[in-house]
Each structure stands twice: as structure tokens, then as C-alpha cells.
Enzyme design. Structure first.
Site: not given
Ligand code: RFL
Length: 403
Positions: A83, A212, A304, A400
């Protein structure tokens, strides 16, 4: 529940105990296991939950290259798609940026985060890696110990503990790693004062671009996920529960803000998932606290607005894997401090661009209807520059797509 083990390891010990099976924890686990470092992952949720939790979708070119380098990109090559265009819609009309032809000429790969997590988990288990689901880390009571302990609640709800040489906190912003940081740890925090309603619609993408829309009602965003699922965002009044708006109201608002009367209709469909995201950023500094290391959202939360979070998580996991391997296998004592400094350089750059996007996409907080003439004029000027200046477009494209 414990998934497959290769050789019997002493119960509840590992050189590196990794908290969390998101992109950060699972990439780190794959790389350490492959480098011969004894590690185990503790994950609070079930396997089914981590494999179905929809969040990110836009993977930076650097993320794809990292996964390719380690033979972990087979799934995204099969099912992801490239993309390279975004479209801005405003009162003054619309314009497109083919960012894949600008800056470093890099593209995104659209691949749902839950699919990436599933791939990383499958590779790790196939290689004989250790992971314990439904095992919640409660605390790392003494991170400065040379043999830190992790207190946990096991899958049967019983208290237990793990012993490690290092603990990798990859358990997100509300995890045990952050709760265990020593008093006085610096956490730079900024609340941007804006909230989004994040939606997953069971409908095909309506644009061949990231959309956007800057509208007097607030921001609206369109991002492809799969041929049948599209992510939308709507700027939303802070504190409003996610289920307040009916689906009709959501589609009406999306149509209005995306100006479908002028630019063509959106494919409507059932809203499969909704969540409210308060746009906040923070950075823990440093990322090393004795034997406790932070990566991913545990290290830095990023709004995000520029799709950086999962990409930073992957970048930091690779840096941390190198540092832990250098420390444990080669006795390099400075490697973990260098990890913190290196990762923070990338984090702050991503935070800067994310803030730039937030200011571009939203009216000034507290003035949702664009009543601040000064701020609105700056936004207009910034967009005009992006529309007309090749230098500005190259800068935008580089930041970006990159981390
Ligand atoms: P995660 O993915 O939150 O995984 C953390 C894991 O830890 C577990 N956990 C525990 N396990 C044991 N003991 C505990 N006490 C624990 N507490 C939590 C959880 O169950 C989970 O499995 O963190 P990680 O690995 O650091 O990854 C970060 C990403 O998930 C996050 O930054 C992104 O999703 C942000 N984000 C986006 N990032 C992008 O690069 N591109 C995107 O297009 C994008 N879109 C988004 C997003 C985040 C969003 N939200 C929900 C905030 C869109 C949204 C809506």
C-alpha cells in the site's frame, strides 16, 4: 496452559522471562530461542484471544525487512498487500500523495496484527519455544536483583513465581513490568486531549488509499485491512462510551466527514468491533531498570495517528534480542544500556511525527468545531505545503512509512 516444549527445562526458570505475547514479546522470543538463549513467555490471555485481537494493520517497510531477515515473513508475503497512497479530504477539496514514490520510496504492507501474532506464535512453537498462556505476571518485586523473580497467577488461579536472569517487559501499557518500575522512574506523558472511536466494519475498503478527512465535525479516517474488512476512525467526544452511537449514526457521520456526496460513496456494512482510543503518548526513560527491560507499548505508548506502535514494537524487539544475546552469550556488559539509548532514539522520532499528525488531523482540543482561527489557519497552511512542496512530501513519506 503450556504449549509444546523441546527439552525439559527446570520448572519456572529461564534466563529470560518474557512478559506478554504481542508483537514485541513474540518476536523477541523467536529471536532469543533461535540464538540459543533459554527463554519462556508468560501471557495473561488465552491463545485464542491473542490470535484474534484486532489492532494494527499497517506494517512499515522496516518491519517487513526485519521479519524477512529472520524468515518470519512468509504469512505476510502470502496474505498481506502493498500500500502506498494516502488521500486528504478537506473543505478545499482532496489531494493524494503516492508516498511509495516519495521519500525513500517505501511502502506499507497491510497485514492485520492478529495474523502477524499468529505467524510469530506458530514459528516459535514449531521451533520448540516455551509459552504459558493464562498466566498473569503480577509483579517483578526486585528488578535490580541479579536473579529477579516474577510473581504470577497461574492458569488455575494459584499464586506462583518464576526466576530469571533478565525479565523482558513486553506486556503493554497496563502490564506488570510498568507497575514494577522503581519509584522515581521517569515517564514522559502527554494527553493529546482527543479521542477516536475505532471501528472495524465488515465491508470492503472504499478507497484505494488511506483516507484522512478533516471536517468541521472532526476527523474521520479510512484504512484498508482485508478485502472484506475496513478500519474507520471517527473523532469522538472524550468520555463517551463506545456503544453510544447507533450504526446508522456512525455511517451518517462517516459519510458526512468523508464528504461522500462529492467524492463517492463508502461501502457500508455491519460494525464488527468498536473501541474508544484516547490519544495519548508516553515514554519510559530509560528502558533498562537493572534486570528489567521494556519493549513495545510497555516502553512507549504512541497514539495510532501515524500507525507506529506495532512497528516500534518489532524494531525494539529485534534490538533487545541482540542486546540480550550479546549479554548472555558473549558477556557484553554494555549491550543492555545501549539497547535503551538506541531504542529511545527511534521512539522519540516516531513520537515527533505522530504529534505532527495529531496536530494536522484535529482541531485544537476543546475547540472541536474548528473555532480557533489561529490553529485552523496553521492546519490549512500545513496541508497546502504538503500538497505543493516536493520537499515536504518527501519528508512526510520518509516519516510516514518508516520507524
Ligand atoms: P500488545 O500487543 O498489547 O501485547 C501485550 C501482551 O501482553 C499481555 N499482557 C500480559 N501478559 C502477562 N502478564 C500481564 N500482567 C500482562 N498484561 C498484558 C497482553 O494480553 C498482550 O498479549 O503490546 P506490544 O507487543 O508492545 O505491541 C504493541 C502493539 O500492539 C500496539 O502498539 C499497536 O497495536 C498500536 N496500533 C497500531 N500500530 C501500528 O504500528 N500500526 C497500526 O495501524 C496501528 N493501529 C494500534 C492501531 C492500536 C490500536 N488500539 C487498540 C490502541 C489501532 C488501534 C485501534
Amino acid at each position: 496452559m503450556t504449549q509444546r516444549q523441546n527439552t525439559p527445562a527446570p520448572r519456572n526458570t529461564a534466563d529470560v522471562v518474557i512478559l506478554g505475547a504481542g508483537p514485541a514479546g513474540l518476536l523477541l522470543a523467536n529471536l532469543l530461542h533461535r540464538n540459543g538463549v533459554d527463554c519462556a513467555v508468560l501471557e495473561r490471555a488465552t491463545r485464542a484471544h491473542v490470535q484474534t485481537r484486532a489492532r494494527a494493520g499497517f506494517l512499515a517497510a522496516t518491519t517487513v525487512r526485519t521479519l524477512e531477515r529472520h524468515g518470519l515473513a512468509d504469512g505476510l508475503h502470502r496474505r498481506g498487500h502493498r500500500h502506498g497512497t494516502c488521500e486528504f479530504r478537506t473543505d478545499d477539496g482532496r489531494f493524494r500523495l503516492d508516498y511509495a514514490t516519495l521519500g525513500r520510496r517505501d511502502q506499507h504492507t497491510v497485514y492485520p496484527q492478529q495474523d502477524l501474532v499468529t505467524d510469530l506464535l506458530t514459528h516459535y512453537l514449531d521451533a520448540g519455544g516455551r509459552i504459558h498462556f493464562e498466566t498473569e505476571a503480577l509483579a517483578v518485586p526486585d528488578p535490580h536483583s541479579t536473579r529477579p523473580t516474577v510473581t504470577v497467577r497461574d492458569a488455575d488461579g494459584r499464586p506462583d513465581h518464576w526466576q530469571a536472569r533478565y525479565v523482558a517487559g513486553c506486556d503493554g501499557r497496563h502490564g506488570a513490568a510498568r507497575r514494577s518500575l522503581p519509584p522515581g522512574t521517569v515517564r514522559h506523558h502527554r494527553d493529546h486531549g482527543v479521542s477516536w472511536l475505532g471501528l472495524l466494519a465488515q465491508a470492503p475498503p472504499s478507497l484505494d488509499a488511506v483516507g484522512y478527512a478533516l471536517h468541521p465535525h472532526g476527523f474521520a479516517g479510512h484504512m484498508a485491512r482485508t478485502p472484506h474488512v475496513t478500519r474507520y476512525y471517527l473523532q469522538y467526544e472524550r468520555g463517551t462510551p463506545a456503544d453510544t452511537w447507533t450504526e446508522d449514526r456512525i455511517w451518517h457521520e462517516l459519510d458526512t466527514r468523508m464528504r461522500t456526496d462529492d467524492h463517492g460513496p463508502l461501502h457500508h456494512g455491519p460494525i464488527a468491533h468498536r473501541t474508544v482510543v484516547d490519544l495519548e503518548s508516553d515514554v519510559v526513560q530509560p528502558l533498562r531498570h537493572g534486570s528489567l527491560l521494556l519493549a513495545g507499548d510497555a516502553a512507549s505508548l504512541i497514539s495510532p495517528s501515524a500507525a507506529k506502535g506495532a512497528n516500534l514494537a518489532v524494531l525494539e524487539a529485534e534490538l533487545l534480542a541482540h542486546a540480550l544475546t550479546d549479554t548472555l552469550a558473549h558477556g557484553d556488559r554494555g549491550a543492555l544500556d545501549r539497547y535503551s539509548a538506541q531504542a529511545l532514539t527511534h521512539i522519540w522520532r516516531a513520537q515527533d511525527f505522530s504529534l505532527w499528525m495529531i496536530r494536522l488531523l484535529h482541531a485544537e482540543p476543546g475547540q472541536p468545531h474548528g473555532e480557533s482561527f489561529f490553529h485552523e489557519s496553521l492546519r490549512r497552511s500545513r496541508l497546502a505545503s504538503l500538497r505543493t512542496s516536493r520537499t515536504h512530501q518527501d519528508w512526510f513519506a520518509e516519516n510516514y512509512v518508516g520507524v
